[in-house]
Design a protein around this motif. Structure first.
Motif, PDB file in Angstrom:
ATOM      1  N   CYS A  77       1.028  -1.276   0.126  1.00 14.60           N
ATOM      2  CA  CYS A  77      -0.023   0.032   0.092  1.00 14.60           C
ATOM      3  C   CYS A  77       0.815   1.170   0.076  1.00 14.60           C
ATOM      4  CB  CYS A  77      -0.812  -0.056   1.231  1.00 14.60           C
ATOM      5  SG  CYS A  77      -2.045  -1.359   1.047  1.00 14.60           S
ATOM      6  N   CYS A  78       1.917   1.142   0.592  1.00 11.43           N
ATOM      7  CA  CYS A  78       2.824   2.280   0.779  1.00 11.43           C
ATOM      8  C   CYS A  78       3.456   2.536  -0.818  1.00 11.43           C
ATOM      9  CB  CYS A  78       3.807   2.162   1.975  1.00 11.43           C
ATOM     10  SG  CYS A  78       3.448   2.237   3.557  1.00 11.43           S
ATOM     11  N   LEU A  80       2.028   1.896  -3.485  1.00 13.00           N
ATOM     12  CA  LEU A  80       1.190   2.011  -4.318  1.00 13.00           C
ATOM     13  C   LEU A  80       0.970   3.638  -4.203  1.00 13.00           C
ATOM     14  CD1 LEU A  80      -0.794   1.752  -6.792  1.00 13.00           C
ATOM     15  CD2 LEU A  80      -2.522   1.008  -4.733  1.00 13.00           C
ATOM     16  N   VAL A  81       0.978   4.138  -2.735  1.00  8.38           N
ATOM     17  CA  VAL A  81       0.932   5.656  -2.702  1.00  8.38           C
ATOM     18  C   VAL A  81       1.856   6.335  -3.123  1.00  8.38           C
ATOM     19  CG1 VAL A  81       0.921   7.390  -0.732  1.00  8.38           C
ATOM     20  CG2 VAL A  81      -0.661   5.235  -0.527  1.00  8.38           C
ATOM     21  N   VAL A 133      -5.854   8.457  -6.356  1.00  5.74           N
ATOM     22  CA  VAL A 133      -5.541   6.886  -6.058  1.00  5.74           C
ATOM     23  C   VAL A 133      -4.711   6.881  -4.778  1.00  5.74           C
ATOM     24  CG1 VAL A 133      -4.120   4.800  -6.859  1.00  5.74           C
ATOM     25  CG2 VAL A 133      -5.610   5.893  -8.478  1.00  5.74           C
ATOM     26  N   VAL A 137      -5.818   4.981  -1.314  1.00  5.87           N
ATOM     27  CA  VAL A 137      -5.016   4.194  -0.775  1.00  5.87           C
ATOM     28  C   VAL A 137      -4.434   4.613   0.604  1.00  5.87           C
ATOM     29  CG1 VAL A 137      -3.034   2.416  -0.872  1.00  5.87           C
ATOM     30  CG2 VAL A 137      -4.205   2.972  -2.795  1.00  5.87           C
ATOM     31  N   ALA A 140      -7.117   4.203   3.395  1.00  5.90           N
ATOM     32  CA  ALA A 140      -7.226   2.887   3.552  1.00  5.90           C
ATOM     33  C   ALA A 140      -6.158   2.559   4.813  1.00  5.90           C
ATOM     34  CB  ALA A 140      -7.031   1.792   2.523  1.00  5.90           C
ATOM     35  N   VAL A 141      -4.739   2.850   4.341  1.00  5.18           N
ATOM     36  CA  VAL A 141      -3.801   2.604   5.546  1.00  5.18           C
ATOM     37  C   VAL A 141      -4.032   3.212   6.870  1.00  5.18           C
ATOM     38  CG1 VAL A 141      -1.264   3.037   5.849  1.00  5.18           C
ATOM     39  CG2 VAL A 141      -1.989   2.345   3.517  1.00  5.18           C
TER      40      VAL A 141
END
Length: 323
Positions: A77-78, A80-81, A133, A137, A140-141
């Motif tokens: 996730c990190c 993707l961010v 995006v 994300v 969400a984290v």
């Protein structure tokens, strides 16, 4: 005897009605090639993505040091961010520099907005979607980790990304681009990655953050040195424009060598970190090009080598921390 001579009448210029500029445009219209997916991928500037990947690698490695576990979902996730923010920054730069005319005579690959092949609104939409995006994300984290104060950090990252070249007074036009890159693609990205995984930031994360921040700044200096002449004409007062070619060469050398001093310090407790010195080969090659280049296009190779140095360096530190 006198010979009668014919009287010559001077030729009169032929007058043409209409606006000359419009007449020339009508006579020879410029046809623009259709935009392809490859053009959009090029505008995303994938060669800069190592700047997003590197802090996630070392930040995750530092998190493993704390509890000995891989938090794969949070790490991805990190990543993707970080990638979404990097792509968003690239599209935002394309849009902002394009509408200002800064990219009209750039040396590197043509930008979408400046080329006129894509409407500014379309490029702006791509930037906003990328930021969206990253925001989704990131939220969400935060929900997963319950560190609600990090929402403010995420918002600050997006605001800083936009005003790098956007807004009425972009700070990237005032020589502060390197500060932005060091803080957000070095300190914030690395320590943030570690913190969301283990709720702590050990010294391994801080030292690694400084190192990858320096390497990211080196990449930016290479890019700005390549465009130094065009930026000066366009009024974009990057740090390279302010300190000149020689000052930029010295600064680039510092940014590309200091991380290896940090690697030596880390290697005292994590011996595998000595292998990061292999990335020094790419770093020194880039430095040699920066000091000896004759044409700005040669710096594109230095830019690629600098990005390679960053991701190779970070990958070895990840190995050192988990090994």
């Amino acid at each position: 005897m006198l010979v009668a001579s014919r009287k010559r009448t001077p030729s009169r210029p032929v007058r043409r009605s209409g606006n000359p500029a419009k007449r020339e445009a009508t006579a020879a219209p410029q046809k623009l090639a259709p935009v392809t997916a490859r053009d959009w991928i090029g505008a995303a500037r994938l060669r800069t993505l190592p700047l997003a990947v590197s802090p996630i690698l070392v930040g995750t490695g530092a998190a493993v040091v704390v509890d000995g576990l891989f938090h794969w979902v949070l790490a991805l996730c990190c990543l993707l961010v970080a990638v979404a923010l990097q792509v968003g920054v690239n599209f935002a730069n394309d849009y902002s520099d394009g509408i200002r005319g800064t990219d009209d005579h750039r040396v590197g690959p043509a930008r979408l907005t400046a080329s006129g092949r894509v409407s500014p609104r379309a490029v702006l939409t791509a930037a906003l979607l990328s930021f969206a995006v990253a925001a989704i994300v990131g939220i969400a984290v935060v929900v997963r980790t319950q560190h609600w104060w990090m929402l403010a950090v995420g918002a600050l990252c997006i605001v800083a990304a936009w005003f790098y070249t956007g807004g009425k007074r972009p700070y990237g036009y005032s020589g502060l681009g390197e500060v932005f890159v060091f803080v957000f693609f070095g300190l914030v990205a690395t320590t943030g990655t570690t913190f969301v995984q283990v709720s702590a930031v050990p010294w391994e994360s801080w030292l690694s953050a400084i190192a990858v921040g320096f390497l990211a700044c080196g990449v930016l200096v290479t890019n700005n040195l390549r465009d130094i002449t065009q930026d000066a004409v366009a009024g974009k007062r990057t740090l390279s424009v302010r300190i000149g070619r020689r000052g930029s060469q010295v600064l680039f050398t510092v940014f590309m060598l200091l991380p290896f001093v940090i690697a030596v310090l880390i290697a005292q407790l994590y011996p595998i970190a000595w292998l990061s010195l292999l990335a020094l080969l790419a770093s020194l090659s880039a430095t040699l090009i920066v000091w000896t280049y004759r044409t700005p296009r040669e710096l594109i190779t230095a830019l690629q080598l600098s990005s390679l140095t960053s991701v190779a360096y970070s990958a070895v530190l990840l190995w050192a921390f988990i090994g």
